[in-house]
Design a protein around this motif. Structure first.
Motif, PDB file in Angstrom:
ATOM      1  N   SER A 134       0.628  -1.297  -0.118  1.00 54.67           N
ATOM      2  CA  SER A 134       0.024   0.156   0.111  1.00 54.67           C
ATOM      3  C   SER A 134       1.085   1.401  -0.080  1.00 54.67           C
ATOM      4  O   SER A 134       0.803   2.025   0.905  1.00 54.67           O
ATOM      5  CB  SER A 134      -0.791  -0.030   0.956  1.00 54.67           C
ATOM      6  N   ILE A 135       1.514   1.373  -1.061  1.00 51.15           N
ATOM      7  CA  ILE A 135       2.335   2.580  -1.245  1.00 51.15           C
ATOM      8  C   ILE A 135       1.723   3.710  -1.861  1.00 51.15           C
ATOM      9  O   ILE A 135       1.222   3.600  -2.771  1.00 51.15           O
ATOM     10  CB  ILE A 135       3.483   2.268  -2.054  1.00 51.15           C
ATOM     11  N   SER A 136       1.771   4.988  -1.076  1.00 51.01           N
ATOM     12  CA  SER A 136       1.305   6.171  -1.361  1.00 51.01           C
ATOM     13  C   SER A 136       2.330   6.979  -1.940  1.00 51.01           C
ATOM     14  O   SER A 136       2.221   7.633  -3.024  1.00 51.01           O
ATOM     15  CB  SER A 136       0.808   6.869  -0.277  1.00 51.01           C
ATOM     16  N   VAL A 137       3.442   7.296  -1.532  1.00 44.37           N
ATOM     17  CA  VAL A 137       4.591   8.000  -2.123  1.00 44.37           C
ATOM     18  C   VAL A 137       6.054   7.336  -2.029  1.00 44.37           C
ATOM     19  O   VAL A 137       6.279   6.620  -0.926  1.00 44.37           O
ATOM     20  CB  VAL A 137       4.787   9.323  -1.333  1.00 44.37           C
ATOM     21  N   ILE A 138       6.867   7.324  -2.785  1.00 42.33           N
ATOM     22  CA  ILE A 138       8.354   6.825  -2.883  1.00 42.33           C
ATOM     23  C   ILE A 138       9.145   8.097  -2.800  1.00 42.33           C
ATOM     24  O   ILE A 138       8.920   8.754  -3.775  1.00 42.33           O
ATOM     25  CB  ILE A 138       8.639   5.844  -3.979  1.00 42.33           C
ATOM     26  N   ALA A 139       9.780   8.293  -1.910  1.00 43.93           N
ATOM     27  CA  ALA A 139      10.503   9.322  -1.810  1.00 43.93           C
ATOM     28  C   ALA A 139      12.044   8.948  -2.311  1.00 43.93           C
ATOM     29  O   ALA A 139      12.727   9.724  -2.901  1.00 43.93           O
ATOM     30  CB  ALA A 139      10.801   9.632  -0.202  1.00 43.93           C
ATOM     31  N   ALA A 140      12.482   7.927  -2.224  1.00 47.60           N
ATOM     32  CA  ALA A 140      13.739   7.450  -2.777  1.00 47.60           C
ATOM     33  C   ALA A 140      13.689   5.801  -2.993  1.00 47.60           C
ATOM     34  O   ALA A 140      13.231   4.965  -2.436  1.00 47.60           O
ATOM     35  CB  ALA A 140      14.928   7.681  -1.599  1.00 47.60           C
ATOM     36  N   MET A 141      14.784   5.732  -4.066  1.00 51.83           N
ATOM     37  CA  MET A 141      14.789   4.204  -4.308  1.00 51.83           C
ATOM     38  C   MET A 141      16.343   4.090  -4.732  1.00 51.83           C
ATOM     39  O   MET A 141      16.917   4.879  -5.328  1.00 51.83           O
ATOM     40  CB  MET A 141      13.928   3.932  -5.756  1.00 51.83           C
ATOM     41  N   GLY A 142      16.874   3.110  -4.337  1.00 52.13           N
ATOM     42  CA  GLY A 142      18.242   2.722  -4.391  1.00 52.13           C
ATOM     43  C   GLY A 142      18.841   1.338  -4.390  1.00 52.13           C
ATOM     44  O   GLY A 142      17.916   0.597  -4.214  1.00 52.13           O
ATOM     45  N   SER A 154      18.220   7.268  -6.302  1.00 52.21           N
ATOM     46  CA  SER A 154      17.385   8.223  -6.983  1.00 52.21           C
ATOM     47  C   SER A 154      16.499   8.900  -5.973  1.00 52.21           C
ATOM     48  O   SER A 154      15.592   8.094  -5.258  1.00 52.21           O
ATOM     49  CB  SER A 154      16.736   7.570  -8.217  1.00 52.21           C
ATOM     50  N   SER A 155      16.598  10.469  -5.687  1.00 52.24           N
ATOM     51  CA  SER A 155      15.412  10.564  -4.686  1.00 52.24           C
ATOM     52  C   SER A 155      15.357  12.282  -5.364  1.00 52.24           C
ATOM     53  O   SER A 155      16.411  12.866  -5.437  1.00 52.24           O
ATOM     54  CB  SER A 155      16.085  10.719  -3.475  1.00 52.24           C
ATOM     55  N   SER A 156      14.078  12.393  -4.926  1.00 55.26           N
ATOM     56  CA  SER A 156      13.573  14.127  -5.308  1.00 55.26           C
ATOM     57  C   SER A 156      14.393  14.529  -6.625  1.00 55.26           C
ATOM     58  O   SER A 156      14.601  15.583  -6.533  1.00 55.26           O
ATOM     59  CB  SER A 156      14.146  14.827  -3.989  1.00 55.26           C
ATOM     60  N   GLY A 157      14.246  13.782  -7.549  1.00 51.62           N
ATOM     61  CA  GLY A 157      14.800  14.363  -8.750  1.00 51.62           C
ATOM     62  C   GLY A 157      16.222  14.182  -9.042  1.00 51.62           C
ATOM     63  O   GLY A 157      16.821  14.652 -10.040  1.00 51.62           O
ATOM     64  N   SER A 158      17.085  13.881  -8.129  1.00 54.04           N
ATOM     65  CA  SER A 158      18.441  13.702  -8.214  1.00 54.04           C
ATOM     66  C   SER A 158      18.889  12.249  -8.040  1.00 54.04           C
ATOM     67  O   SER A 158      18.230  11.549  -7.666  1.00 54.04           O
ATOM     68  CB  SER A 158      19.086  14.746  -7.135  1.00 54.04           C
ATOM     69  N   ILE A 159      20.005  12.015  -8.704  1.00 50.02           N
ATOM     70  CA  ILE A 159      20.701  10.597  -8.746  1.00 50.02           C
ATOM     71  C   ILE A 159      22.001  10.569  -8.315  1.00 50.02           C
ATOM     72  O   ILE A 159      22.710  11.583  -8.847  1.00 50.02           O
ATOM     73  CB  ILE A 159      20.623  10.220 -10.208  1.00 50.02           C
ATOM     74  N   ASN A 160      22.390   9.890  -7.354  1.00 51.83           N
ATOM     75  CA  ASN A 160      23.709  10.004  -6.980  1.00 51.83           C
ATOM     76  C   ASN A 160      24.435   8.449  -6.926  1.00 51.83           C
ATOM     77  O   ASN A 160      23.739   7.291  -6.799  1.00 51.83           O
ATOM     78  CB  ASN A 160      23.650  10.453  -5.503  1.00 51.83           C
ATOM     79  N   PHE A 217      27.654   2.090 -14.242  1.00 47.75           N
ATOM     80  CA  PHE A 217      26.266   1.947 -13.565  1.00 47.75           C
ATOM     81  C   PHE A 217      25.238   2.890 -13.965  1.00 47.75           C
ATOM     82  O   PHE A 217      25.599   4.191 -13.777  1.00 47.75           O
ATOM     83  CB  PHE A 217      26.276   1.483 -12.056  1.00 47.75           C
ATOM     84  N   THR A 218      23.913   2.649 -14.332  1.00 49.85           N
ATOM     85  CA  THR A 218      23.031   3.548 -14.465  1.00 49.85           C
ATOM     86  C   THR A 218      21.690   2.880 -13.393  1.00 49.85           C
ATOM     87  O   THR A 218      21.289   1.968 -13.879  1.00 49.85           O
ATOM     88  CB  THR A 218      22.548   3.676 -16.013  1.00 49.85           C
ATOM     89  N   ILE A 219      21.032   3.964 -12.786  1.00 49.83           N
ATOM     90  CA  ILE A 219      19.814   3.609 -12.150  1.00 49.83           C
ATOM     91  C   ILE A 219      18.770   4.226 -12.843  1.00 49.83           C
ATOM     92  O   ILE A 219      18.857   5.172 -13.223  1.00 49.83           O
ATOM     93  CB  ILE A 219      19.978   4.043 -10.624  1.00 49.83           C
ATOM     94  N   SER A 220      17.679   3.495 -12.829  1.00 48.58           N
ATOM     95  CA  SER A 220      16.311   3.883 -13.449  1.00 48.58           C
ATOM     96  C   SER A 220      15.202   3.759 -12.643  1.00 48.58           C
ATOM     97  O   SER A 220      15.425   2.396 -12.063  1.00 48.58           O
ATOM     98  CB  SER A 220      16.372   3.556 -14.752  1.00 48.58           C
ATOM     99  N   ARG A 221      14.155   4.509 -12.619  1.00 48.47           N
ATOM    100  CA  ARG A 221      12.994   4.107 -11.876  1.00 48.47           C
ATOM    101  C   ARG A 221      11.819   4.371 -12.648  1.00 48.47           C
ATOM    102  O   ARG A 221      11.742   5.233 -13.445  1.00 48.47           O
ATOM    103  CB  ARG A 221      13.053   4.792 -10.527  1.00 48.47           C
ATOM    104  N   ASP A 222      10.655   3.442 -12.362  1.00 52.67           N
ATOM    105  CA  ASP A 222       9.283   3.733 -13.052  1.00 52.67           C
ATOM    106  C   ASP A 222       8.395   4.030 -11.613  1.00 52.67           C
ATOM    107  O   ASP A 222       8.136   2.887 -11.169  1.00 52.67           O
ATOM    108  CB  ASP A 222       8.831   2.563 -13.958  1.00 52.67           C
ATOM    109  N   ASN A 223       7.996   5.183 -11.537  1.00 48.92           N
ATOM    110  CA  ASN A 223       7.227   5.481 -10.326  1.00 48.92           C
ATOM    111  C   ASN A 223       5.837   4.818 -10.607  1.00 48.92           C
ATOM    112  O   ASN A 223       5.223   4.474  -9.647  1.00 48.92           O
ATOM    113  CB  ASN A 223       6.949   7.020 -10.123  1.00 48.92           C
ATOM    114  N   ALA A 224       5.554   4.757 -11.791  1.00 50.24           N
ATOM    115  CA  ALA A 224       4.009   4.163 -11.852  1.00 50.24           C
ATOM    116  C   ALA A 224       3.952   2.702 -11.533  1.00 50.24           C
ATOM    117  O   ALA A 224       2.912   1.988 -11.186  1.00 50.24           O
ATOM    118  CB  ALA A 224       3.731   4.635 -13.380  1.00 50.24           C
ATOM    119  N   LYS A 225       5.111   1.976 -11.917  1.00 56.04           N
ATOM    120  CA  LYS A 225       5.129   0.701 -11.463  1.00 56.04           C
ATOM    121  C   LYS A 225       5.789   0.136 -10.530  1.00 56.04           C
ATOM    122  O   LYS A 225       6.060  -0.916 -10.062  1.00 56.04           O
ATOM    123  CB  LYS A 225       5.955  -0.149 -12.815  1.00 56.04           C
TER     124      LYS A 225
END
Length: 119
Positions: free
Chosen positions: A27-35, A51-57, A66-74
């Motif tokens: 039951s996820i409402s908001v994801i702040a960071a994915m790493g 990946s968090s708040s529009g920034s990637i480190n 390496f490249t991190i990518s996220r799909d918030n919808a999925k």
């Protein structure tokens, strides 16, 4: 409760590539960071990429490879790894920080997926 399932770990030769994937359910409402983090034998768990708040480190050891990518919808986060080295051998863990539908915050870890770089 949030569950993370990782996939994609494997044995690969030096110089090779792998793609790790992580999907979150619950039951996820908001994801702040994915790493992604990793832990080699005898070493502490370390950040690989986030990946968090529009920034990637990235950690210095993986920048440019390496490249991190996220799909918030999925609710997924992937880690594309190129030019793998023996020192990249580790168990890789997915990590997600966010908020549940009831307003509670959460931090979840995946079970880990083994990446072994060896000839």
């Amino acid at each position: 409760q949030v569950q993370l399932v990782e996939s994609g770990g494997d044995l690969v030769q030096p110089g090779g590539s792998l793609r790790l994937s992580c999907v979150a359910s619950g039951s996820i409402s908001v994801i702040a960071a994915m790493g992604w983090y990793r832990q080699a034998p005898g070493k502490q768990r370390e950040l690989v990429a986030v990946s968090s708040s529009g920034s990637i480190n990235y950690s210095d050891s993986v920048k440019g490879r390496f490249t991190i990518s996220r799909d918030n919808a999925k609710n997924t986060v992937d880690l594309q790894m190129h030019m793998l080295k023996s020192e990249d051998t580790a168990v890789y863990y997915c990590n997600i920080i966010g908020r549940l539908g009831d307003g509670r915050s959460f931090i979840s870890w995946g079970q880990g997926t083994q990446v072994t770089v060896s000839s």
